[in-house]
Design a protein around this motif. Structure first.
Motif, PDB file in Angstrom:
ATOM      1  N   ALA A 164       0.813  -1.215   0.000  1.00 27.44           N
ATOM      2  CA  ALA A 164       0.000   0.000   0.000  1.00 27.44           C
ATOM      3  C   ALA A 164       0.849   1.268   0.000  1.00 27.44           C
ATOM      4  CB  ALA A 164      -0.945  -0.015   1.210  1.00 27.44           C
ATOM      5  N   ALA A 165       1.964   1.239   0.721  1.00 25.76           N
ATOM      6  CA  ALA A 165       2.815   2.426   0.803  1.00 25.76           C
ATOM      7  C   ALA A 165       3.444   2.739  -0.552  1.00 25.76           C
ATOM      8  CB  ALA A 165       3.899   2.221   1.862  1.00 25.76           C
ATOM      9  N   ASP A 166       3.916   1.713  -1.241  1.00 24.44           N
ATOM     10  CA  ASP A 166       4.503   1.904  -2.572  1.00 24.44           C
ATOM     11  C   ASP A 166       3.472   2.482  -3.540  1.00 24.44           C
ATOM     12  OD1 ASP A 166       6.744   0.674  -1.584  1.00 24.44           O
ATOM     13  OD2 ASP A 166       6.253  -1.297  -2.436  1.00 24.44           O
ATOM     14  N   ILE A 167       2.314   1.863  -3.527  1.00 25.57           N
ATOM     15  CA  ILE A 167       1.265   2.281  -4.453  1.00 25.57           C
ATOM     16  C   ILE A 167       0.856   3.724  -4.177  1.00 25.57           C
ATOM     17  CG2 ILE A 167      -1.140   1.854  -5.123  1.00 25.57           C
ATOM     18  CD1 ILE A 167      -0.562  -1.167  -4.525  1.00 25.57           C
ATOM     19  N   ALA A 168       0.671   4.032  -2.887  1.00 24.90           N
ATOM     20  CA  ALA A 168       0.270   5.390  -2.509  1.00 24.90           C
ATOM     21  C   ALA A 168       1.302   6.408  -2.976  1.00 24.90           C
ATOM     22  CB  ALA A 168       0.085   5.479  -0.998  1.00 24.90           C
ATOM     23  N   ALA A 169       2.582   6.059  -2.807  1.00 23.34           N
ATOM     24  CA  ALA A 169       3.650   6.988  -3.194  1.00 23.34           C
ATOM     25  C   ALA A 169       3.604   7.276  -4.689  1.00 23.34           C
ATOM     26  CB  ALA A 169       5.011   6.405  -2.799  1.00 23.34           C
ATOM     27  N   GLN A 170       3.381   6.227  -5.471  1.00 20.09           N
ATOM     28  CA  GLN A 170       3.327   6.420  -6.918  1.00 20.09           C
ATOM     29  C   GLN A 170       2.124   7.243  -7.340  1.00 20.09           C
ATOM     30  OE1 GLN A 170       4.407   2.948  -9.468  1.00 20.09           O
ATOM     31  NE2 GLN A 170       4.562   1.882  -7.511  1.00 20.09           N
ATOM     32  N   VAL A 171       0.993   6.968  -6.713  1.00 14.72           N
ATOM     33  CA  VAL A 171      -0.212   7.722  -7.047  1.00 14.72           C
ATOM     34  C   VAL A 171      -0.047   9.191  -6.654  1.00 14.72           C
ATOM     35  CG1 VAL A 171      -2.648   8.043  -6.454  1.00 14.72           C
ATOM     36  CG2 VAL A 171      -1.764   5.742  -6.937  1.00 14.72           C
ATOM     37  N   GLN A 172       0.502   9.394  -5.475  1.00 15.34           N
ATOM     38  CA  GLN A 172       0.688  10.751  -4.972  1.00 15.34           C
ATOM     39  C   GLN A 172       1.559  11.578  -5.927  1.00 15.34           C
ATOM     40  OE1 GLN A 172      -0.087  12.255  -1.230  1.00 15.34           O
ATOM     41  NE2 GLN A 172      -0.313  13.539  -3.016  1.00 15.34           N
ATOM     42  N   LYS A 173       2.548  10.904  -6.504  1.00 13.20           N
ATOM     43  CA  LYS A 173       3.454  11.604  -7.425  1.00 13.20           C
ATOM     44  C   LYS A 173       2.671  12.157  -8.619  1.00 13.20           C
ATOM     45  CE  LYS A 173       7.117   9.034  -7.600  1.00 13.20           C
ATOM     46  NZ  LYS A 173       7.956   8.004  -8.237  1.00 13.20           N
ATOM     47  N   THR A 174       1.758  11.365  -9.136  1.00 14.32           N
ATOM     48  CA  THR A 174       0.979  11.768 -10.303  1.00 14.32           C
ATOM     49  C   THR A 174      -0.142  12.744  -9.953  1.00 14.32           C
ATOM     50  OG1 THR A 174       1.301   9.473 -10.963  1.00 14.32           O
ATOM     51  CG2 THR A 174      -0.073  10.841 -12.390  1.00 14.32           C
ATOM     52  N   LEU A 175      -0.656  12.617  -8.731  1.00 12.03           N
ATOM     53  CA  LEU A 175      -1.780  13.458  -8.318  1.00 12.03           C
ATOM     54  C   LEU A 175      -1.391  14.246  -7.069  1.00 12.03           C
ATOM     55  CD1 LEU A 175      -4.575  10.726  -8.597  1.00 12.03           C
ATOM     56  CD2 LEU A 175      -4.118  12.544 -10.256  1.00 12.03           C
ATOM     57  N   PRO A 176      -0.447  15.186  -7.227  1.00  5.25           N
ATOM     58  CA  PRO A 176       0.111  15.834  -6.037  1.00  5.25           C
ATOM     59  C   PRO A 176      -0.912  16.655  -5.254  1.00  5.25           C
ATOM     60  CG  PRO A 176       0.866  16.898  -8.040  1.00  5.25           C
ATOM     61  CD  PRO A 176       0.113  15.692  -8.463  1.00  5.25           C
ATOM     62  N   TYR A 177      -2.021  17.027  -5.891  1.00  2.00           N
ATOM     63  CA  TYR A 177      -3.020  17.841  -5.186  1.00  2.00           C
ATOM     64  C   TYR A 177      -3.914  17.013  -4.282  1.00  2.00           C
ATOM     65  CZ  TYR A 177      -5.326  16.196  -9.421  1.00  2.00           C
ATOM     66  OH  TYR A 177      -5.786  15.414 -10.447  1.00  2.00           O
ATOM     67  N   MET A 178      -3.776  15.684  -4.343  1.00  2.06           N
ATOM     68  CA  MET A 178      -4.542  14.851  -3.426  1.00  2.06           C
ATOM     69  C   MET A 178      -3.686  14.549  -2.204  1.00  2.06           C
ATOM     70  SD  MET A 178      -6.746  12.146  -5.623  1.00  2.06           S
ATOM     71  CE  MET A 178      -7.751  12.684  -7.012  1.00  2.06           C
ATOM     72  N   ASP A 179      -4.365  14.333  -1.086  1.00  2.00           N
ATOM     73  CA  ASP A 179      -3.664  14.056   0.165  1.00  2.00           C
ATOM     74  C   ASP A 179      -3.788  12.560   0.445  1.00  2.00           C
ATOM     75  OD1 ASP A 179      -2.563  14.135   2.660  1.00  2.00           O
ATOM     76  OD2 ASP A 179      -4.136  15.339   3.586  1.00  2.00           O
ATOM     77  N   ALA A 180      -2.735  11.807   0.070  1.00  2.00           N
ATOM     78  CA  ALA A 180      -2.789  10.349   0.204  1.00  2.00           C
ATOM     79  C   ALA A 180      -2.241   9.891   1.545  1.00  2.00           C
ATOM     80  CB  ALA A 180      -2.004   9.683  -0.921  1.00  2.00           C
ATOM     81  N   ARG A 181      -2.924   8.967   2.172  1.00  2.13           N
ATOM     82  CA  ARG A 181      -2.497   8.391   3.443  1.00  2.13           C
ATOM     83  C   ARG A 181      -2.524   6.864   3.362  1.00  2.13           C
ATOM     84  NH1 ARG A 181      -2.155  12.593   7.523  1.00  2.13           N
ATOM     85  NH2 ARG A 181      -2.045  14.423   6.150  1.00  2.13           N
ATOM     86  N   VAL A 182      -1.702   6.263   4.181  1.00  2.00           N
ATOM     87  CA  VAL A 182      -1.600   4.805   4.148  1.00  2.00           C
ATOM     88  C   VAL A 182      -1.895   4.225   5.525  1.00  2.00           C
ATOM     89  CG1 VAL A 182      -0.030   2.858   3.772  1.00  2.00           C
ATOM     90  CG2 VAL A 182       0.163   4.927   2.364  1.00  2.00           C
ATOM     91  N   THR A 183      -2.663   3.173   5.578  1.00  5.27           N
ATOM     92  CA  THR A 183      -2.835   2.424   6.823  1.00  5.27           C
ATOM     93  C   THR A 183      -2.707   0.934   6.527  1.00  5.27           C
ATOM     94  OG1 THR A 183      -4.242   4.051   7.907  1.00  5.27           O
ATOM     95  CG2 THR A 183      -4.421   1.812   8.694  1.00  5.27           C
ATOM     96  N   ILE A 184      -1.894   0.282   7.342  1.00  7.93           N
ATOM     97  CA  ILE A 184      -1.696  -1.164   7.199  1.00  7.93           C
ATOM     98  C   ILE A 184      -2.356  -1.824   8.412  1.00  7.93           C
ATOM     99  CG2 ILE A 184       0.044  -2.989   7.156  1.00  7.93           C
ATOM    100  CD1 ILE A 184       1.873  -0.529   6.012  1.00  7.93           C
ATOM    101  N   LEU A 185      -3.406  -2.547   8.162  1.00 10.21           N
ATOM    102  CA  LEU A 185      -4.181  -3.049   9.305  1.00 10.21           C
ATOM    103  C   LEU A 185      -3.427  -4.088  10.118  1.00 10.21           C
ATOM    104  CD1 LEU A 185      -7.837  -3.088   7.996  1.00 10.21           C
ATOM    105  CD2 LEU A 185      -6.609  -1.313   9.245  1.00 10.21           C
ATOM    106  N   GLY A 186      -2.642  -4.909   9.460  1.00 10.39           N
ATOM    107  CA  GLY A 186      -1.741  -5.805  10.170  1.00 10.39           C
ATOM    108  C   GLY A 186      -2.392  -6.847  11.057  1.00 10.39           C
TER     109      GLY A 186
END
Lengths: 323, 323, 323, 323
Positions: D230-252
């Motif tokens: 999830a963290a990798d994916i979020a980072a990549q998405v955030q790069k393309t959509l910098p105006y969105m505020d992406a957060r990650v949670t790993i339920l574990g």
């Protein structure tokens, strides 16, 4: 003091296990022996007493109920009964007691000390919260949250069907549980033993709401309300307002169980430690409590005879917030 | 078909909102208009009808109850009532309906189609699960889990006090809720309408346990049991076994509310989609259900007249597991 | 004062909706108009302002998050931004504000008053609890209970597998959340920003336990601990104790959501009422809080500059109780 | 067969205790002796074996984790290890085994039977559900509901702040947990190992929503997704959509614990009974499962080699319902 006993007595409440755990672990930490007495005074008389070690209380902090069980004891109200209890304690060399319970428990402990010189310190274990000498009793916060959770569920269905729900919560002598349930549950009306709320005033409030096209209502009733129980009250209201669909739910014993909340675990842990510390410091016939975030010891006699008063402003809050 | 309506009817159940959401979103996805009808047939007659958009159903999937509310309608049982309903639908151009409810709801929909030609597809929205044509009804899984959660709490206090608890769960005509509550709640006895369990056999089981020094028991009673309600049964048992401390809890309306479980959200979503798909495919007077993981449409008439039978082996399971 | 505005700002916390509800209902009760401002200062500048009525806040008391949403606003840190905000308020005739948020929110409100004379009263809405002027902040009790509930679940699996779990809870600058999680979760170790706990001491405690054949452990780490985050700490410990199976869980944003507890609903309701009452009484630039069960108003400047100190005894409690 | 053993192996899952209880109570009911083997194959080799009575499993049906604990065993992968295990079983006279675990556990049991002739029947105890031979595995329903409950909480805060949350749920090889979390959690996107979902398609979906002024999103990511965690994916998405505020949670690991749901308690109870019944009927090297409400026994070899396939329609459902 080298050996102490711990027991739970009266109605059980969530957090009692957390308190037992704290008593045991503190005793172990201080290098003294600790014994668990099953079924309160009844088990004390019968000698249902076993040594507890640190790991005897592993993984119980989150459990509702009490691993030591609880029971009423008629025998302990007699001198002979108390003598038997004393002899059992002698057998194990137990020199002091931690009692987790309510005012009935403390009354017994007081007499027991006068007669046999065994000092007891108490922790307030009751969901009712109407115990002088502490802001909150162990189990109260959990009971309120359990009730509130049920009320949230009932509101789902009340709203879906345009209904008036009369929900009875615990509180034979006080509105301590009813009040936060009413404020937190978004109730329109709360009925508690401490104040008079007539059926007429309930009818008036419901009718006023209805006339403003409000169609679902929640009325929280403490079981000890002077107008009767929730079913009685609902029946009377229904008679006057036949066009409303009144329903009754009695939350009952569900409120006594469940994993204790964080606040109850904290409180139970603090007071369990305080009871052991207090015994070792020579205290006796006192209840440990927290008032304004400070640890205080209150004589049993005060917890039995003095009255804790609920803030009347809370009822006004229900009125304001259900506008 | 260009415009459809959706409504909830009968007792509410958790997951109805998830189903409404699925109906609305599927309609939007298919490019047709969807209208919400408030308070079931009653609101249909009164014209309580509003357009729903995709965001009208945002953030409701987890909510108990029904945002469209539910109500009984005497008027709809009359021809004139149904005509008014039809005229209201005409006014909005509504050509098909999705009804979320139980067999009463479907009975009305059947007649309505015969008289006015408006096709309805149904989704089984009831906590009781006793509806032919689907393995599970929407809300059943949630109701069972809610009841079980309460039973877990009661067991805390039952164990702490050596008590026999008689816990009444919903189920006027069936033991569908009672059975998993008994098995999952570790109960000793379950009493359901489908089978005869005499007071005598309850007494025998309790006595046998007591003689093996078991001191706390849980008896789950479906509200529709032929021996009476939980309070009646408890009173009779108590008379025969006066040394046991019997208590009664009636779980009541709490079981209807609460956030739906994952299974209920899935089921509600699948069936909501299926109702819209079915209407567009020309289906009518059928209930969408899931049987053995497969989507099936069952004629309303079958859901009304045929009986779903509970697996009798489950009662045997209660006996084995409480050994 | 005839018209007031209410907004939420900073990180959201459970109970914000209960507070909004109390502000709105109290205003209605007092006969003044109330406006909801969306997305904090950002929405104030943009004029995202709407009239709220009593029923605008129906059925939100139990909802997590904030119906008014929250956002950061760079513009409000500039004079021009604040002027625009002021002009928007003027447009609606808003004469006073209730801000639900933390010290950043109050800092802005202070400057805003100095420049434009709009009085603001604040309610402490943050899960972190590290705000001077109140014993508890709105959302704190819920966040702790949410975290504790997760810890209870993790302990199930920790115990089943003989593992050391490092669980990171929120608390960038303080251990307010970590402490009750550790005591209530039966943790062996707690690491918080306020005190130094070296990796070496963690290793020592674990090794001592291991040597006493204890095989599962829980270490609670406040996210702002000086030794690094939970993953870093776990990695270092694992290196020294390779025979232990260390796992990491970061509870994250789950802690911000969920239905508020009874205590948070009560607190939020009380402080919402107090903010409106205070505004009407001419107060300004103060935060309402509860200290020792008493309502107090603390100047914003004190909430920003003064520090609330955690009771160091709590750490000692973790040690005693994990004996 | 007069004596059987029961053990849990592999990752723990909620309901394992309910299954242990069913095995023990059924054995007692059938008049055979039952032994608990601690820590799976590892404890079998070490002889961590104790007799279990009916009351050994009292009050565990609602507990997460496994009272028998679980562990990996390298030794059991060797012939010598298995011989030691066999000798330990001989010592206790254990003639048959019930293994609660996953395909790794069953692989070992198969070899063990070939070499030493001890028959094992298996119950599918794993939260992952990706086990051929049963519609659901024990613990799956609980894990999904736990994850969903967390997602509901995160949505509170996602909505309050206009954020995109990437929530990672368990599922190394499959989307069984992710799918109902996405549908039930009202997610916009789900990413699972079974299907390819490119970062580009995620970006497109988010952008489309954003352009329709949707401002908060939830993306559910199975931990084994081919695009990374999830963290990798979020980072990549955030790069393309910098105006969105992406957060990650790993339920574990939270997903592994907690009181089992009603469905898991039922399933665990049924399969526990079925394993004992099957052993007594001479079955061996098979897993008990429920397929289409029917009890079935599937050869271990099939559970290991055959693949259970997720219904691809569920992904389509996520798309339709997030319209």
């Amino acid at each position: 003091m080298k050996k102490i006993g711990v027991f739970t007595s009266g109605g059980d409440s969530p957090g009692m296990n957390a308190c037992i755990r704290a008593v045991v672990r503190t005793a172990v930490h201080k290098g003294i022996e600790v014994y668990g007495i099953k079924r309160g005074y009844r088990g004390m008389i019968k000698g249902e007493i076993t040594r507890l070690e640190s790991n005897s209380v592993s993984n119980i902090i989150q459990k509702g109920g009490t691993i030591l069980r609880s029971a009423r004891s008629k025998e302990f109200t007699t001198k002979e009964g108390r003598r038997e209890a004393y002899e059992q304690l002698q057998k194990f060399g137990i020199e002091g007691l931690v009692a987790i319970g309510g005012d009935g428990t403390f009354t017994g402990a007081n007499i027991f000390y006068e007669e046999f010189g065994i000092p007891t310190l108490g922790a307030p274990g009751t969901i009712d919260n109407d115990l002088y000498g502490t802001d909150y009793t162990i189990g109260y916060d959990t009971a309120v949250n359990t009730a509130l959770d049920a009320i949230d569920k009932i509101r789902d269905t009340a709203d879906s069907h345009d209904r008036v729900f009369f929900i009875e919560v615990m509180g034979r002598d006080s509105g301590y549980i009813a009040i936060p349930c009413a404020i937190g549950g978004g109730a329109e009306i709360v009925m508690i033993p401490e104040t008079e709320t007539t059926i007429q005033s309930v009818v008036d409030t419901l009718r006023t709401g209805w006339d403003r096209s409000k169609t679902s209502f929640i009325v929280i009733v403490a079981e000890g309300d002077e107008e009767g129980n929730a079913a009685d009250i609902a029946a009377q209201v229904q008679k006057t307002l036949p066009y409303m669909d009144a329903r009754v739910t009695i939350l009952g014993h569900v409120q006594r169980g469940g994993a204790p909340t964080a606040a109850d675990r904290m409180l139970a842990s603090q007071l369990g430690i305080a009871c052991v510390d207090g015994l070792l410091a020579g205290r006796k016939c006192e209840m440990a409590g927290i008032i304004n975030s400070q640890l205080v010891y209150t004589p049993f006699i005060d917890t039995i005879t003095k009255q804790k008063v609920i803030n009347p402003y809370y009822i006004e809050m229900v009125n304001i917030l259900s506008v």
